[in-house]
Design an enzyme around this catalytic site. Structure first.
Site, mmCIF file in Angstrom:
data_model
loop_
_atom_site.group_PDB
_atom_site.id
_atom_site.type_symbol
_atom_site.label_atom_id
_atom_site.label_comp_id
_atom_site.label_asym_id
_atom_site.label_seq_id
_atom_site.Cartn_x
_atom_site.Cartn_y
_atom_site.Cartn_z
ATOM 1 N N CYS A 2 0.838 -1.210 0.000
ATOM 2 C CA CYS A 2 0.000 0.000 0.000
ATOM 3 C C CYS A 2 0.870 1.257 0.000
ATOM 4 C CB CYS A 2 -0.879 0.004 1.250
ATOM 5 S SG CYS A 2 -1.854 -1.475 1.408
ATOM 6 N N ARG A 27 2.834 1.854 -7.642
ATOM 7 C CA ARG A 27 2.964 0.653 -6.793
ATOM 8 C C ARG A 27 1.850 -0.345 -7.038
ATOM 9 N NH1 ARG A 27 5.747 2.507 -1.690
ATOM 10 N NH2 ARG A 27 4.680 0.890 -0.546
ATOM 11 N N TRP A 78 -3.406 -1.914 -1.630
ATOM 12 C CA TRP A 78 -3.184 -3.118 -2.429
ATOM 13 C C TRP A 78 -3.617 -4.252 -1.505
ATOM 14 C CZ3 TRP A 78 -0.560 -7.758 -2.919
ATOM 15 C CH2 TRP A 78 -0.512 -8.276 -4.210
ATOM 16 N N ASN A 104 0.046 0.132 6.141
ATOM 17 C CA ASN A 104 0.702 -0.693 5.124
ATOM 18 C C ASN A 104 1.385 -1.827 5.875
ATOM 19 O OD1 ASN A 104 1.952 -1.739 2.871
ATOM 20 N ND2 ASN A 104 3.617 -0.245 2.878
ATOM 21 N N GLY A 105 1.073 -3.070 5.511
ATOM 22 C CA GLY A 105 1.701 -4.218 6.180
ATOM 23 C C GLY A 105 0.654 -5.291 6.466
ATOM 24 N N GLU A 485 11.564 -22.843 -16.170
ATOM 25 C CA GLU A 485 11.410 -21.428 -15.776
ATOM 26 C C GLU A 485 12.641 -20.631 -16.165
ATOM 27 O OE1 GLU A 485 9.246 -19.440 -15.119
ATOM 28 O OE2 GLU A 485 10.212 -17.765 -14.119
ATOM 29 N N LYS A 489 12.520 -17.279 -18.460
ATOM 30 C CA LYS A 489 13.054 -15.979 -18.027
ATOM 31 C C LYS A 489 14.023 -15.420 -19.058
ATOM 32 C CE LYS A 489 10.846 -14.576 -15.462
ATOM 33 N NZ LYS A 489 9.867 -15.575 -15.487
ATOM 34 N N GLU A 492 12.290 -14.436 -22.465
ATOM 35 C CA GLU A 492 11.272 -13.369 -22.502
ATOM 36 C C GLU A 492 11.860 -11.983 -22.228
ATOM 37 O OE1 GLU A 492 8.087 -13.366 -19.676
ATOM 38 O OE2 GLU A 492 9.310 -14.246 -18.119
ATOM 39 N N HIS A 508 17.743 -37.691 -26.473
ATOM 40 C CA HIS A 508 16.671 -38.216 -27.362
ATOM 41 C C HIS A 508 16.380 -37.242 -28.486
ATOM 42 C CE1 HIS A 508 15.938 -41.579 -24.663
ATOM 43 N NE2 HIS A 508 16.067 -40.717 -23.674
ATOM 44 N N LYS A 607 1.723 -7.932 -18.943
ATOM 45 C CA LYS A 607 1.884 -8.460 -17.590
ATOM 46 C C LYS A 607 0.801 -9.483 -17.273
ATOM 47 C CE LYS A 607 3.430 -9.072 -13.504
ATOM 48 N NZ LYS A 607 4.621 -9.976 -13.380
#
Ligand code: AGP
Length: 612
Positions: A2, A27, A78, A104-105, A485, A489, A492, A508, A607
Site C-alpha cells: 500500500c 505501486r 493493495w 501498510n503491512g 522457468e 526468463k 522473454e 533423445h 503483464k
C-alpha cells in the site's frame, strides 16, 4: 504494497494528499482514500472508494470536503485481507470517530485482537486487519494521542507502517513503523509523511527515515521521534538525491531487479503467520477445508500458465512427495479443452499471480462445472480467479510490476510447500517429519538473501554468455520445472532463444543442436538425480557445448564437468527450485541488460494475458 501519504502545513492538505497519492500509483492499488482534520473536536472528514484516484477525486467533487482542513492522511490500498471495496479501503475510523488510520503491512494477530475488541463492544465495518488498529487506539486512549498510538502498536504482531490523525489534535499526525517504511519530509513550515520518498521529494529533499520500532509525532514545524516506550530517539535528517524514477524502483534500475531483490521480504510475507513449526504443520485458513475434507482428497489437478505453470509442476512433486496426493500440472488452455477427468474428491489448484489470466480462469470454470473443489493461489486479492475459486491462499508477495514474473514464482512455491505440508501432516506425516519441513520452509527468506549476496558472480557469468543465440536449461526432479522457468526468463527478457529440458531428454534428439555456440545451464544442486545430471553435463561438454552449473556449496565434483559454476547454499531438494530460479532470474536480467533490452516491458508481452 500500500501507499501512505500525510501532510501538515500551510498548503491545502487535500491537494497535497491527492498529488502524493498520484505519485504512489506506480505501486499498484485497487482503492484509495483520504482523511482530513478540521477544528479541534470537529468530526474527521473521510472520503474513500474502490477504484482509482480519479474516481476518488470525482467522489470528492460531489462531497463537502472541508476547505479549512488542518492536516490529513491518504492511502492507496493493495489488498491483502479483505477484497477491494469501499468498506475495506483506508482510512479506517475508530468506533468513536475520533481517530483515523492508514496502514501498510500485515497484522498477524488481527483475528485475536478483533475478537477481543468485539467482546468489548467494538463493531467492525470492514474485513481488513488494519481496522483493528483504529479501534485499538481508541481503546488505549487515556487523554494522550501519541501514548494511545504507542500502546495500541505494542499489541500488534506482524508488520506495519501507519499514519494516524485525531479530531482532538487537528494539527498533528502520529506515525509508526515496523517492517513497512515510513519517510518524513521536513519542509519549510510543512511536513510530509509517506511510505516512500517518491511522494516526498516534490516538496522537500530533506527527510527522516524511521527505523523499525520508531514512532513520531509530526506537526507542520516539528518532528519528535521516539521509541514505542516514548523514549526520544535521534534520527538524522538525510538529503534525498535520487530522481523520482529511481525512487519508484527503490533505487534499482528496473522493477524486475527490485522485485528479484524483494524476495527475502516477499517470501517472509508469504510465510508470515502460516507455519506452526512445533506442530509440524501450516495454517492456511483461506482454504476453508476441514481435516476430513483433506483426508478424502484423491487427486490434485493444477492449472496455470507460464511461470505459474512451472511453479505448479513443482507443486505436483510437492503434493506427491509430501502430501501423498497424486497430482498433475497442466497448461490451463490445454486442460480446459481436453475434457479433463474430474473424479469425486478431485481438487483443482489454479495458480495465477495476476488472478486474471483468461486461460486459467476458463480452466477454473471448467473444473467447477465438473464438480472439482477449486483452490486459487493468487497474488492479487479479489482478482477474477480468486473470486471464481472462492477459496484458496493469497501470496501476499506485494505488487509485481515487471512483466517477467520473479517474486511470484518463489512465493507460489512457498505456498504450495505449505499446502503440501498441511495436507501431508493430516494424511501421513508425523509431527517430527512435519516440523522438519516447516523449519526448512521458514529458512527460505534467508536462503533467498544468500543467493542475492552472490549477485556479482551471477552478473559476470551472464555477461560472459549474453552474446549467444541459443541456450539450453536442463534439470531433473524438482529442478526440471526450474529448468523450464530459467529458459522462459531468459527468452522473454533477453530474446535469446532458450529451451528447458529434462536432463535425460537431451540425448533423445535435442543434443543434435549442441556445439560450442550453444551453452547449457545445468541445475544440479540438491537433486536426487545429481549423478545422472553430471553425466548429462559431460555428454554436453563432449559436443563442445559450454556448461554453466548451479551447484550446492562444497560440491567439488561439478568442477570436472562445468565451465562456470554458480554456488547456492544447501537446501532440501523439494525447496531447491527457489534458490535455483532466483539465480536464473538474475542470470536472465543481466544477460538482457548486457543486450540493452527494455527489461520491464519486453516486446510483444503483457503483464497479464487476459485474452485466450
Ligand atoms: C512470466 O514471466 C510471464 N510473464 C508469463 O508467463 C506469466 O507467468 C503467465 O502469463 C501467467 O500469468 P499469471 O501468473 O498472472 O496467471
Amino acid at each position: 504494497m500500500c501507499g501512505i501519504i500525510g501532510y501538515a502545513g500551510s498548503q491545502n492538505p487535500l491537494s497535497v494528499l491527492l498529488a502524493g497519492l498520484r505519485r504512489l500509483e506506480y505501486r499498484g492499488y485497487d482503492s484509495a482514500g483520504i482523511a482530513l482534520t478540521r477544528g479541534e473536536n470537529d468530526r474527521l472528514f473521510i472520503c474513500k472508494n474502490r477504484g482509482k484516484i480519479t474516481d476518488l477525486e470525482q467522489k470528492l467533487a460531489r462531497s463537502s470536503a472541508p476547505v479549512d482542513a488542518r492536516a490529513g492522511i491518504g492511502h492507496t490500498r493493495w489488498a491483502t485481507h479483505g477484497e477491494p471495496s469501499e468498506k475495506n479501503a483506508h482510512p479506517h475510523l475508530s468506533q468513536d470517530g475520533r481517530f483515523a488510520i492508514v496502514h501498510n503491512g500485515i497484522i498477524e494477530n488481527y483475528a485475536d485482537l478483533r475478537q477481543n475488541l468485539s467482546k468489548r463492544g467494538f463493531v467492525f465495518q470492514s474485513d481488513t486487519d488494519s481496522e483493528v488498529i483504529a479501534h485499538l487506539i481508541q481503546a488505549c486512549y487515556e487523554g494522550d494521542f501519541k501514548s494511545a498510538v504507542a500502546a495500541a502498536v505494542r499489541n500488534l504482531e506482524g508488520t506495519y507502517g501507519i499514519a494516524v490523525v485525531c479530531s482532538m489534535h487537528p494539527d498533528m499526525i502520529v506515525v509508526a513503523r515496523k517492517g513497512s517504511p515510513i519517510v518524513i519530509g521536513v519542509g519549510d513550515g510543512e511536513t510530509i509523511i509517506a511510505s516512500d520518498a517518491s511522494a516526498v521529494i516534490q516538496h522537500t529533499r530533506h527527510a527522516i527515515f524511521l527505523d523499525d520500532g520508531d514512532m513520531a509525532c509530526v506537526t507542520c514545524n516539528k518532528v519528535d521521534v521516539a521509541s514505542l516506550s516514548n523514549i526520544p530517539v535521534t534520527r538524522e535528517l538525510t538529503h534525498i538525491d535520487w530522481d523520482v524514477g529511481r525512487l519508484e524502483k527503490g533505487g534499482y534500475e528496473h522493477f524486475m531487479l527490485k522485485e528479484i531483490h524483494e524476495q527475502p521480504q516477499s517470501l517472509a510475507d508469504s510465510i508470515r503467520g502460516r507455519l506452526i513449526i512445533e506442530e509440524g504443520t501450516s495454517k492456511l485458513s483461506g482454504l476453508r477445508m476441514e481435516a476430513a475434507d483433506i483426508v478424502r482428497i484423491r487427486r490434485a489437478l493444477i492449472a496455470a500458465c507460464g511461470t505459474s505453470l512451472y511453479a505448479g509442476i513443482v507443486g505436483k512433486y510437492l503434493f506427491e512427495d509430501i502430501a501423498g496426493i497424486p497430482a498433475d500440472a497442466q497448461q490451463a488452455a490445454e486442460l480446459r479443452y481436453r475434457n479433463p477427468i474430474i473424479e469425486p474428491e478431485t481438487i483443482m489448484l489454479a495458480i495465477s499471480q495476476s488472478g486474471e489470466t483468461a486461460d486459467t480462469l476458463a480452466a477454473v470454470r471448467e473444473g467447477i462445472r465438473k464438480g472439482a473443489l477449486v483452490l486459487g493461489i493468487c497474488n492479487v486479492v479479489g482478482s477474477s480467479i480468486a473470486r471464481a475459486a472462492g477459496r484458496g491462499v493469497y501470496l501476499h508477495a506485494g505488487p509485481e510490476i515487471g512483466v517477467a514474473s520473479t517474486k511470484a514464482f518463489s512465493s507460489q512455491v512457498a505456498v504450495l510447500a505449505m499446502m503440501a505440508l498441511l495436507f501431508g501432516r493430516i494424511r501421513r506425516l508425523s509431527a517430527t517429519e512435519g516440523a522438519g519441513i516447516a523449519s526448512e520452509i521458514a529458512r527460505l527468506p534467508q536462503i533467498a538473501q544468500e543467493i542475492l549476496n552472490g549477485e556479482e558472480e551471477i552478473r559476470k557469468t551472464a555477461e560472459k554468455y549474453a552474446g549467444v543465440r541459443d541456450f539450453f536449461f536442463i534439470g531433473r526432479g524438482y529442478l526440471y520445472p526450474a529448468a523450464l522457468e530459467g529458459a522462459l526468463k531468459l527468452k522473454e527478457i533477453s530474446y535469446i532463444h532458450a529451451e528447458g529440458y529434462h536432463a535425460a531428454e537431451l540425448k533423445h534428439g535435442p543434443i543434435a543442436l549442441l556445439d560450442k555456440d550453444v551453452p547449457v545451464f545445468a541445475a544440479v544442486a540438491a537433486s536426487s538425480g545429481r549423478i545422472k545430471t553430471l553425466a548429462n553435463m559431460q555428454e554436453c561438454r563432449a559436443r563442445g557445448a559450454p556448461v554453466i552449473a548451479v551447484a550446492t556449496d562444497g560440491d567439488e565434483s561439478v568442477a570436472a564437468v562445468a565451465d562456470d559454476i554458480i554456488h547456492i547454499p544447501p537446501c532440501p531438494e523439494y525447496l531447491s527450485p527457489i534458490p535455483v530460479v532466483i539465480v536464473e532470474q538474475l542470470f536472465a536480467y543481466y544477460a538482457a541488460k548486457a543486450r540493452g533490452c527494455p527489461i520491464d516491458q519486453p516486446r510483444n508481452l503483457a503483464k497479464s494475458v487476459t485474452v485466450e
